[in-house]
Every structure is written in C-alpha cells, then in structure tokens.
Write an enzyme that holds these catalytic residues in place. Sequence first.
Site, short mmCIF file in Angstrom:
data_model
loop_
_atom_site.label_atom_id
_atom_site.label_comp_id
_atom_site.label_asym_id
_atom_site.label_seq_id
_atom_site.Cartn_x
_atom_site.Cartn_y
_atom_site.Cartn_z
N GLY A 219 -3.75 11.64 6.01
CA GLY A 219 -2.65 12.59 6.09
C GLY A 219 -1.43 12.13 6.87
N PHE A 220 -1.64 11.34 7.89
CA PHE A 220 -0.51 10.95 8.73
C PHE A 220 -0.66 9.51 9.21
CE2 PHE A 220 -1.01 15.51 9.07
CZ PHE A 220 0.30 15.97 8.91
N ASP B 74 -8.08 1.67 6.51
CA ASP B 74 -6.74 2.27 6.55
C ASP B 74 -6.68 3.31 7.66
OD1 ASP B 74 -4.28 3.40 5.98
OD2 ASP B 74 -4.82 4.10 3.98
N SER C 190 2.27 1.64 11.15
CA SER C 190 3.14 1.57 12.33
C SER C 190 3.17 0.21 13.02
CB SER C 190 2.78 2.66 13.35
OG SER C 190 1.54 3.21 13.13
N GLY D 98 0.23 6.65 12.18
CA GLY D 98 0.37 6.68 13.64
C GLY D 98 -0.78 7.33 14.38
N GLY E 178 -4.65 3.42 11.81
CA GLY E 178 -4.79 2.95 13.19
C GLY E 178 -5.14 1.47 13.30
N MET F 158 -11.61 5.07 5.42
CA MET F 158 -10.54 5.63 6.26
C MET F 158 -10.97 5.56 7.72
SD MET F 158 -8.04 6.45 4.28
CE MET F 158 -7.01 7.24 5.52
N MET G 298 0.91 11.67 -0.91
CA MET G 298 0.33 12.88 -0.31
C MET G 298 0.97 14.11 -0.93
SD MET G 298 0.46 11.84 3.69
CE MET G 298 0.01 10.19 4.26
N HIS H 107 0.85 -1.19 0.00
CA HIS H 107 0.00 0.00 0.00
C HIS H 107 0.89 1.24 0.00
CE1 HIS H 107 -3.71 2.26 1.05
NE2 HIS H 107 -2.93 2.99 1.82
N MET I 94 -3.72 10.67 -2.05
CA MET I 94 -4.28 11.73 -1.19
C MET I 94 -3.82 13.05 -1.81
SD MET I 94 -3.61 9.86 2.44
CE MET I 94 -2.47 8.69 1.72
C1 DX5 Z 1 -2.95 7.75 6.39
C2 DX5 Z 1 -2.42 6.69 5.44
C3 DX5 Z 1 -2.24 5.34 6.07
C4 DX5 Z 1 -1.37 5.30 7.28
C5 DX5 Z 1 -1.37 3.96 7.94
O1 DX5 Z 1 -3.26 8.89 5.69
O2 DX5 Z 1 -3.31 6.53 4.36
O3 DX5 Z 1 -1.93 4.34 5.14
O4 DX5 Z 1 -0.09 5.73 7.03
O5 DX5 Z 1 -0.51 4.02 9.03
P1 DX5 Z 1 -0.92 3.58 10.51
O6 DX5 Z 1 -1.20 2.12 10.44
O7 DX5 Z 1 0.28 3.91 11.32
O8 DX5 Z 1 -2.13 4.37 10.91
ZN ZN Z 2 -3.29 4.78 2.89
#
Ligand code: DX5
Ligand code: ZN
Length: 231
Positions: free
Chosen positions: A155-156, A185, A208, A158, A187, A150, A50, A46, A81
């Site tokens: 965006g991030f 996707d 993570s 963790g 957490g 989602m 961004m 995956h 994204m």
């Molecule tokens: C968030 C991303 C995810 C994310 C997954 O915008 O699309 O793919 O990095 O990472 P964890 O599993 O750490 O939430």
């Molecule tokens: Zn993703």
Amino acid sequence: MQGKQRFEQACQSGGPWILPSLLMCDFANLEREARRLEEAGIKILHLDVMDGHFVPNLSYGLPIVASLRKVTNLALDVHLMISDPHKYAPQFVDAGADCITFHREAVDDPRPLLRELKDLGIAAGLAFNPKTAIESLHDSMDLCDLILVMSVEAGFGGQAFDPVALTKLATLRAQGPKSLLLEVDGGVNRTTIGACRNAGADLLVVGSAIFKQPNYGEAIGQLTAAMGLPV
Ligand code: DX5
Ligand code: ZN
C-alpha cells in the site's frame, strides 16, 4: 521483443537484480527517469498499481505503463495491488507489461489468471502480504514464474522491513521449484538487502532507498555492495 521473452532476457544477465519501484520517481520526467536508471545498470522497472480499494492508497494505472513502454526498452514488472486483477490484467498486457504480479489475497483461486497471463505471453507472478501464510500459495506455485514476498503490508512506500519475509524467502528457496524467481518488496535498503539476498531473493524491489538519493547510480552501487557483490 516483449512480454515473457523481454523479462527472461533481462533476467539472463545474471542476478540478483535491483528493481526500482517508481512510486517516488519524478512523474513529470518519466523518460529521463527510465534513462537515468538504465544508465545505472538497471534491467527491470517495478510499477506499483494501487486502486484505493485493495489497498488504502491510489497510485497510477494504465497510462503510466503505456507511456513508459513508449520511452524505454527496459522490462516492465507490474505489481497489481487491485481488487479485481482478472478484469484489468489483460489491459496491462496491452499497455506493455512484461511481467504481471497480482495478490493472493485478492482472488479466491489464482490459477485461472496465472494460466491466462501465460497464454498472453508474459511472465506471471503471485504476491502475498506479511500476514498471509505461505501455504496459501502451494496449489498455484507450479503456474508461477515468480513469487513476490511482501516485506511490508502492500500500500505505501517508505515502510519498515518486516523480517518475516526472510523466513518465507528461505522456505520458498528450499522447497519451491529451482526455476522459481523470488522477489522481495518493501523496506529494502542498504541495511536489509544483504539478508534478502542471503535468504534467496533474486529480484529486489527498492523505492525510497534509490529515489531519496540524488544520484541513482551511487544508490544502486551502495545497494549492490551491501549484497557483497562487486560494483
Ligand atoms: C508497497 C510497494 C513497494 C514500495 C517500495 O506497497 O509495493 O514497491 O513502494 O518502496 P520502499 O522501498 O520505499 O519500501
Ligand atoms: Zn511493489
């Protein structure tokens, strides 16, 4: 083999599938990272693209997708994204994406791009953020190979899992076409992955919870066990 065929072949092995999100991988050793994940039983990677505009973070773009394509036969699931997916998606197909997912929030009408992705021979997906209503997908679901639910605001990596994703997954599983793949996707970890699977997710994106562990095989084994599946 490439595109939708490669994606479908990866999915033929019998799900659910854990998809490592490479956001936190060792970018100086992409080939080794892909090999380690393949050895741990992974079928699909995956890739989070961004643009610093659609989301307040920059990750990577075409060169990383093209570089990975050269060193692995794993299917590449590209999560765009970005604000203008229509402009850039064909370039990601050329770079070697097998599936492209873009955001419902980024476009007025998803249908033209979903059709174009199908014409280009790759799998097509539509993503939506926790605050976006499921109804916004209704007019385009018939053109989607997958829906990406989602479980964090895009965006991030963790971030903490938002349980609203479980309700959305269950609704889509119950009401969507049988062949529709459901992806989740954000957490997703040992604590949350079982509920995602039970709610109907086929594709579980994990960042993570894999890359913060030294042994990817063990991390993936623990996630598999947490879904109640044999390791
Ligand atoms: C968030 C991303 C995810 C994310 C997954 O915008 O699309 O793919 O990095 O990472 P964890 O599993 O750490 O939430
Ligand atoms: Zn993703």
